[in-house]
Write a protein that holds these residues in place. Structure first.
Motif, PDB file in Angstrom:
ATOM      1  N   THR A 107      -9.778 -12.087   2.995  1.00  0.00           N
ATOM      2  CA  THR A 107     -11.050 -12.764   2.737  1.00  0.00           C
ATOM      3  C   THR A 107     -11.765 -13.100   4.018  1.00  0.00           C
ATOM      4  O   THR A 107     -12.968 -13.298   4.013  1.00  0.00           O
ATOM      5  N   GLY A 108     -11.037 -13.219   5.120  1.00  0.00           N
ATOM      6  CA  GLY A 108     -11.655 -13.526   6.398  1.00  0.00           C
ATOM      7  C   GLY A 108     -11.930 -14.997   6.614  1.00  0.00           C
ATOM      8  O   GLY A 108     -12.493 -15.379   7.621  1.00  0.00           O
ATOM      9  N   SER A 109     -11.563 -15.854   5.697  1.00  0.00           N
ATOM     10  CA  SER A 109     -11.783 -17.284   5.872  1.00  0.00           C
ATOM     11  C   SER A 109     -10.579 -17.908   6.584  1.00  0.00           C
ATOM     12  O   SER A 109      -9.579 -17.260   6.822  1.00  0.00           O
ATOM     13  N   LEU A 110     -10.680 -19.207   6.909  1.00  0.00           N
ATOM     14  CA  LEU A 110      -9.563 -19.892   7.564  1.00  0.00           C
ATOM     15  C   LEU A 110      -8.331 -19.920   6.672  1.00  0.00           C
ATOM     16  O   LEU A 110      -7.221 -19.726   7.138  1.00  0.00           O
ATOM     17  N   ALA A 111      -8.520 -20.171   5.384  1.00  0.00           N
ATOM     18  CA  ALA A 111      -7.413 -20.108   4.426  1.00  0.00           C
ATOM     19  C   ALA A 111      -7.387 -18.683   3.874  1.00  0.00           C
ATOM     20  O   ALA A 111      -7.705 -18.424   2.730  1.00  0.00           O
ATOM     21  N   SER A 112      -7.046 -17.736   4.732  1.00  0.00           N
ATOM     22  CA  SER A 112      -7.163 -16.316   4.428  1.00  0.00           C
ATOM     23  C   SER A 112      -6.289 -15.899   3.243  1.00  0.00           C
ATOM     24  O   SER A 112      -5.130 -16.259   3.149  1.00  0.00           O
ATOM     25  N   THR A 113      -6.900 -15.158   2.348  1.00  0.00           N
ATOM     26  CA  THR A 113      -6.191 -14.536   1.245  1.00  0.00           C
ATOM     27  C   THR A 113      -5.949 -13.087   1.628  1.00  0.00           C
ATOM     28  O   THR A 113      -6.831 -12.430   2.176  1.00  0.00           O
ATOM     29  N   GLN A 114      -4.747 -12.609   1.339  1.00  0.00           N
ATOM     30  CA  GLN A 114      -4.379 -11.272   1.785  1.00  0.00           C
ATOM     31  C   GLN A 114      -3.798 -10.477   0.626  1.00  0.00           C
ATOM     32  O   GLN A 114      -3.032 -10.995  -0.175  1.00  0.00           O
ATOM     33  N   LEU A 115      -4.168  -9.177   0.553  1.00  0.00           N
ATOM     34  CA  LEU A 115      -3.617  -8.226  -0.414  1.00  0.00           C
ATOM     35  C   LEU A 115      -3.269  -6.953   0.339  1.00  0.00           C
ATOM     36  O   LEU A 115      -4.119  -6.369   1.008  1.00  0.00           O
ATOM     37  N   ASN A 116      -1.991  -6.545   0.286  1.00  0.00           N
ATOM     38  CA  ASN A 116      -1.517  -5.308   0.910  1.00  0.00           C
ATOM     39  C   ASN A 116      -1.099  -4.352  -0.195  1.00  0.00           C
ATOM     40  O   ASN A 116      -0.318  -4.735  -1.078  1.00  0.00           O
ATOM     41  N   VAL A 117      -1.585  -3.118  -0.155  1.00  0.00           N
ATOM     42  CA  VAL A 117      -1.233  -2.096  -1.137  1.00  0.00           C
ATOM     43  C   VAL A 117      -0.750  -0.872  -0.376  1.00  0.00           C
ATOM     44  O   VAL A 117      -1.400  -0.423   0.568  1.00  0.00           O
ATOM     45  N   GLU A 118       0.406  -0.324  -0.803  1.00  0.00           N
ATOM     46  CA  GLU A 118       0.994   0.829  -0.126  1.00  0.00           C
ATOM     47  C   GLU A 118       1.601   1.772  -1.157  1.00  0.00           C
ATOM     48  O   GLU A 118       2.254   1.338  -2.105  1.00  0.00           O
ATOM     49  N   SER A 119       1.396   3.064  -0.974  1.00  0.00           N
ATOM     50  CA  SER A 119       2.054   4.085  -1.773  1.00  0.00           C
ATOM     51  C   SER A 119       2.542   5.174  -0.829  1.00  0.00           C
ATOM     52  O   SER A 119       1.758   5.758  -0.081  1.00  0.00           O
ATOM     53  N   ARG A 120       3.841   5.436  -0.856  1.00  0.00           N
ATOM     54  CA  ARG A 120       4.444   6.412   0.048  1.00  0.00           C
ATOM     55  C   ARG A 120       5.002   7.581  -0.752  1.00  0.00           C
ATOM     56  O   ARG A 120       5.829   7.394  -1.638  1.00  0.00           O
ATOM     57  N   PHE A 151       0.789 -10.018  -1.892  1.00  0.00           N
ATOM     58  CA  PHE A 151      -0.460 -10.780  -1.902  1.00  0.00           C
ATOM     59  C   PHE A 151      -0.164 -12.262  -1.842  1.00  0.00           C
ATOM     60  O   PHE A 151       0.928 -12.709  -2.168  1.00  0.00           O
ATOM     61  N   GLY A 152      -1.159 -13.022  -1.409  1.00  0.00           N
ATOM     62  CA  GLY A 152      -1.036 -14.470  -1.344  1.00  0.00           C
ATOM     63  C   GLY A 152      -1.980 -15.053  -0.313  1.00  0.00           C
ATOM     64  O   GLY A 152      -2.758 -14.339   0.318  1.00  0.00           O
ATOM     65  N   THR A 153      -1.896 -16.373  -0.156  1.00  0.00           N
ATOM     66  CA  THR A 153      -2.755 -17.066   0.805  1.00  0.00           C
ATOM     67  C   THR A 153      -2.006 -17.445   2.079  1.00  0.00           C
ATOM     68  O   THR A 153      -2.623 -17.768   3.076  1.00  0.00           O
ATOM     69  N   ASP A 154      -0.670 -17.384   2.062  1.00  0.00           N
ATOM     70  CA  ASP A 154       0.134 -17.692   3.240  1.00  0.00           C
ATOM     71  C   ASP A 154       0.798 -16.403   3.719  1.00  0.00           C
ATOM     72  O   ASP A 154       1.688 -15.875   3.054  1.00  0.00           O
ATOM     73  N   ASP A 194       3.069 -15.808   5.675  1.00  0.00           N
ATOM     74  CA  ASP A 194       4.516 -15.911   5.811  1.00  0.00           C
ATOM     75  C   ASP A 194       5.225 -16.051   4.467  1.00  0.00           C
ATOM     76  O   ASP A 194       6.455 -16.072   4.418  1.00  0.00           O
ATOM     77  N   ASP A 195       4.479 -16.186   3.382  1.00  0.00           N
ATOM     78  CA  ASP A 195       5.076 -16.386   2.053  1.00  0.00           C
ATOM     79  C   ASP A 195       4.257 -15.619   1.006  1.00  0.00           C
ATOM     80  O   ASP A 195       3.634 -16.214   0.135  1.00  0.00           O
ATOM     81  N   LEU A 196       4.256 -14.276   1.102  1.00  0.00           N
ATOM     82  CA  LEU A 196       3.508 -13.437   0.173  1.00  0.00           C
ATOM     83  C   LEU A 196       4.363 -13.095  -1.045  1.00  0.00           C
ATOM     84  O   LEU A 196       5.578 -12.930  -0.942  1.00  0.00           O
ATOM     85  N   THR A 197       3.729 -12.977  -2.199  1.00  0.00           N
ATOM     86  CA  THR A 197       4.396 -12.464  -3.392  1.00  0.00           C
ATOM     87  C   THR A 197       4.485 -10.954  -3.237  1.00  0.00           C
ATOM     88  O   THR A 197       3.492 -10.297  -2.932  1.00  0.00           O
ATOM     89  N   GLU A 198       5.689 -10.393  -3.430  1.00  0.00           N
ATOM     90  CA  GLU A 198       5.888  -8.963  -3.199  1.00  0.00           C
ATOM     91  C   GLU A 198       6.428  -8.266  -4.432  1.00  0.00           C
ATOM     92  O   GLU A 198       7.238  -8.831  -5.167  1.00  0.00           O
ATOM     93  N   PHE A 199       5.959  -7.031  -4.638  1.00  0.00           N
ATOM     94  CA  PHE A 199       6.477  -6.152  -5.689  1.00  0.00           C
ATOM     95  C   PHE A 199       6.794  -4.805  -5.055  1.00  0.00           C
ATOM     96  O   PHE A 199       5.991  -4.276  -4.278  1.00  0.00           O
ATOM     97  N   HIS A 200       7.959  -4.266  -5.384  1.00  0.00           N
ATOM     98  CA  HIS A 200       8.380  -2.953  -4.906  1.00  0.00           C
ATOM     99  C   HIS A 200       8.740  -2.123  -6.132  1.00  0.00           C
ATOM    100  O   HIS A 200       9.417  -2.602  -7.034  1.00  0.00           O
TER     101      HIS A 200
END
Length: 171
Positions: free
Chosen positions: A88-101, A138-141, A143-149
């Motif tokens: 999101t680019g804000s101070l309390a940044s929200t992050q989403l990582n998507v990967e397909s290998r 994904f998540g807002t922290d 260091d503590d993202l929710t992950e799915f594999h």
């Protein structure tokens, strides 16, 4: 003889270049529920990446006159990793990582061909299988993202045309 001989057992290797496309969607709204309806984070997208691959193959051809029929199997290893990160680019940044290998793929095919002088011209078709590893976090922290594999095997078909040239009676 009127045409080169392509009959018999063969084994070989290959290196090449591959391309991987992945279209993803937040079908169960899990990401949307966790992150909220933030317009900066998409809930579906498209990833694309190219990269190297290598493999081995083996087969057997039956040849009668200048007509050929054969079967072939191959296994290929790839490390084509399509990925992206959204924030999101804000101070309390929200992050989403998507990967397909794309990890590996293979085919089991038959082929039908005709030999003209030293050249084999053929059509081929059969089954294809590919193995993927998919990761979402994904998540807002950070260091503590929710992950799915998830590992996924996809089955499909393959068709093609090809040509081979006999350099000598055994090559």
């Amino acid at each position: 003889p009127l045409c080169a001989q392509f009959g018999g057992f063969y084994v070989g290797g290959n290196v090449g270049w591959g391309h991987h496309d992945y279209q993803w969607h937040d079908l169960d709204s899990r990401i949307r529920d966790e992150l909220g309806d933030n317009s900066d984070i998409p809930f579906n997208g498209f990833l694309s990446k190219s990269g190297w691959l290598a493999g081995v193959g083996a087969g057997f051809n039956w040849q009668q006159g200048c007509t050929l029929w054969g079967v072939e199997v191959d296994a290929n290893w790839a490390h084509i990793n399509a990925s992206t990160t959204y924030t999101t680019g804000s101070l309390a940044s929200t992050q989403l990582n998507v990967e397909s290998r794309l990890r590996a793929f293979g085919t089991l095919r038959s082929r039908l061909g005709v030999v003209v002088d030293n050249v084999l011209l053929y059509v081929t078709g059969g089954l294809a299988v590919a193995n993927f590893r998919r990761n979402v976090s994904f998540g807002t922290d950070p260091d503590d993202l929710t992950e799915f594999h998830h590992r996924k095997t996809r089955w499909g078909g393959v068709v093609g045309v090809g040509a081979e040239w006999a350099f000598s009676p055994n090559v």
